[in-house]
Design a protein around this motif. Sequence first.
Motif, PDB file in Angstrom:
ATOM      1  N   ALA A   1      75.992  -5.459 -94.068  1.00  0.00           N
ATOM      2  CA  ALA A   1      75.477  -5.523 -92.702  1.00  0.00           C
ATOM      3  C   ALA A   1      74.056  -6.072 -92.779  1.00  0.00           C
ATOM      4  N   PRO A   2      73.662  -6.922 -91.855  1.00  0.00           N
ATOM      5  CA  PRO A   2      72.320  -7.513 -91.908  1.00  0.00           C
ATOM      6  C   PRO A   2      71.223  -6.495 -91.619  1.00  0.00           C
ATOM      7  N   HIS A   3      70.034  -6.771 -92.091  1.00  0.00           N
ATOM      8  CA  HIS A   3      68.872  -5.960 -91.719  1.00  0.00           C
ATOM      9  C   HIS A   3      68.665  -6.121 -90.214  1.00  0.00           C
ATOM     10  N   PRO A   4      68.335  -5.056 -89.512  1.00  0.00           N
ATOM     11  CA  PRO A   4      68.210  -5.158 -88.047  1.00  0.00           C
ATOM     12  C   PRO A   4      67.160  -6.152 -87.571  1.00  0.00           C
ATOM     13  N   ALA A   5      66.073  -6.316 -88.300  1.00  0.00           N
ATOM     14  CA  ALA A   5      65.066  -7.309 -87.894  1.00  0.00           C
ATOM     15  C   ALA A   5      65.636  -8.720 -88.008  1.00  0.00           C
ATOM     16  N   SER A  64      59.076   2.903 -88.319  1.00  0.00           N
ATOM     17  CA  SER A  64      58.523   1.650 -88.831  1.00  0.00           C
ATOM     18  C   SER A  64      59.546   0.519 -88.743  1.00  0.00           C
ATOM     19  N   VAL A  65      60.836   0.850 -88.844  1.00  0.00           N
ATOM     20  CA  VAL A  65      61.886  -0.168 -88.719  1.00  0.00           C
ATOM     21  C   VAL A  65      61.949  -0.682 -87.282  1.00  0.00           C
ATOM     22  N   ALA A  91      60.602  -4.893 -83.352  1.00  0.00           N
ATOM     23  CA  ALA A  91      59.793  -5.352 -82.215  1.00  0.00           C
ATOM     24  C   ALA A  91      58.988  -6.592 -82.590  1.00  0.00           C
ATOM     25  N   ASP A  92      58.429  -6.598 -83.794  1.00  0.00           N
ATOM     26  CA  ASP A  92      57.682  -7.769 -84.262  1.00  0.00           C
ATOM     27  C   ASP A  92      58.588  -9.000 -84.367  1.00  0.00           C
ATOM     28  N   ALA A  93      59.879  -8.766 -84.644  1.00  0.00           N
ATOM     29  CA  ALA A  93      60.825  -9.869 -84.807  1.00  0.00           C
ATOM     30  C   ALA A  93      61.343 -10.403 -83.471  1.00  0.00           C
ATOM     31  N   GLY A  94      61.048  -9.671 -82.362  1.00  0.00           N
ATOM     32  CA  GLY A  94      61.475 -10.153 -81.056  1.00  0.00           C
ATOM     33  C   GLY A  94      62.374  -9.222 -80.278  1.00  0.00           C
ATOM     34  N   LEU A  95      62.460  -7.961 -80.676  1.00  0.00           N
ATOM     35  CA  LEU A  95      63.271  -6.991 -79.934  1.00  0.00           C
ATOM     36  C   LEU A  95      62.830  -6.947 -78.475  1.00  0.00           C
ATOM     37  N   GLY A  96      63.812  -6.927 -77.572  1.00  0.00           N
ATOM     38  CA  GLY A  96      63.481  -6.924 -76.154  1.00  0.00           C
ATOM     39  C   GLY A  96      63.416  -5.542 -75.541  1.00  0.00           C
ATOM     40  N   LEU A 111      58.112   5.063 -77.401  1.00  0.00           N
ATOM     41  CA  LEU A 111      58.100   3.901 -78.289  1.00  0.00           C
ATOM     42  C   LEU A 111      58.237   2.607 -77.494  1.00  0.00           C
ATOM     43  N   ALA A 112      59.135   2.617 -76.513  1.00  0.00           N
ATOM     44  CA  ALA A 112      59.328   1.425 -75.688  1.00  0.00           C
ATOM     45  C   ALA A 112      58.032   1.044 -74.984  1.00  0.00           C
ATOM     46  N   SER A 113      57.364   2.037 -74.437  1.00  0.00           N
ATOM     47  CA  SER A 113      56.112   1.779 -73.733  1.00  0.00           C
ATOM     48  C   SER A 113      55.038   1.258 -74.699  1.00  0.00           C
TER      49      SER A 113
END
Length: 282
Positions: A168-172, A202-203, A208-213, A233-235
Amino acid sequence: MRIDLHTHSTESDGTEAPQQVMAAAAVAGLDVVALTDHDTTSGWQQAASAVHEQGVALVRGIEISCSVGGISVHLLGYLIDPSSEPLTRELDHARDSREHRARRMVDLLTPDTGLTWEQVRAQAAPGATLGRPHIADAMVVAGVVADRNEAFATYLASSGKYHVSHYAPHPARAVELVRAAGGVPVMAHPLAHQRGRVVDESVIREMADAGLGGIEVFHRDHDDASRRRAGELASELGLFVTGSSDYHGTGKDNRLGENTTTPRVLETIAAQATSPTGILWP
């Protein structure tokens, strides 16, 4: 407007065909529903064919199975371009690995339960992404367990002797692939401790740094404390918040519309998407 952005059909591990999911969404009083089968978009066309008949808008999506440090992470991708080669290549790899994993698990289960690969295959629609839920359903039919919950609590537990890992791919990385496919990535039920181990925050920050919406905050597997922390966290990370049912038909107790997403967030998802895949309205 009632919006549910997380459902599954027989194209992965749900118990209803895509058209039936759309019909069930209409009965549940939903205005918009997302079909997000595991690692496949094969149900989109069937679901789309029921939009006008049922009067329910369709958000075409997917749920990508990810992993980091041996912990499962699920990433929802909305309005992706299904022809995106990097994404389809990754999904093909993951699906192949899942099937090899399922075969190996059945091999391990057979001596103790009598379960066969043919019994497991019979629980999946042709071309469906095959996984542990299909093994669980075969065990129910064979009388080994009473229901899926018992299967996952015993024979199919991640800590059990029948467990087999899969690619399975890394989530980022999955976040990047969804964005590259013009879609909008949302982390599903990130703090669902009752499902097992959850990733370190941290994941989520890396995603989020990778573009999580966004983050799926409102989910039945989040208790009050988890919802509160996920919302914080979202905020903090500037992400939007969704709520969804994670509907699987009779495969789980989850009910359509038990958690919903606001129209404003749906507008945000539509605005962020850059692929040709738009929301299909009645």
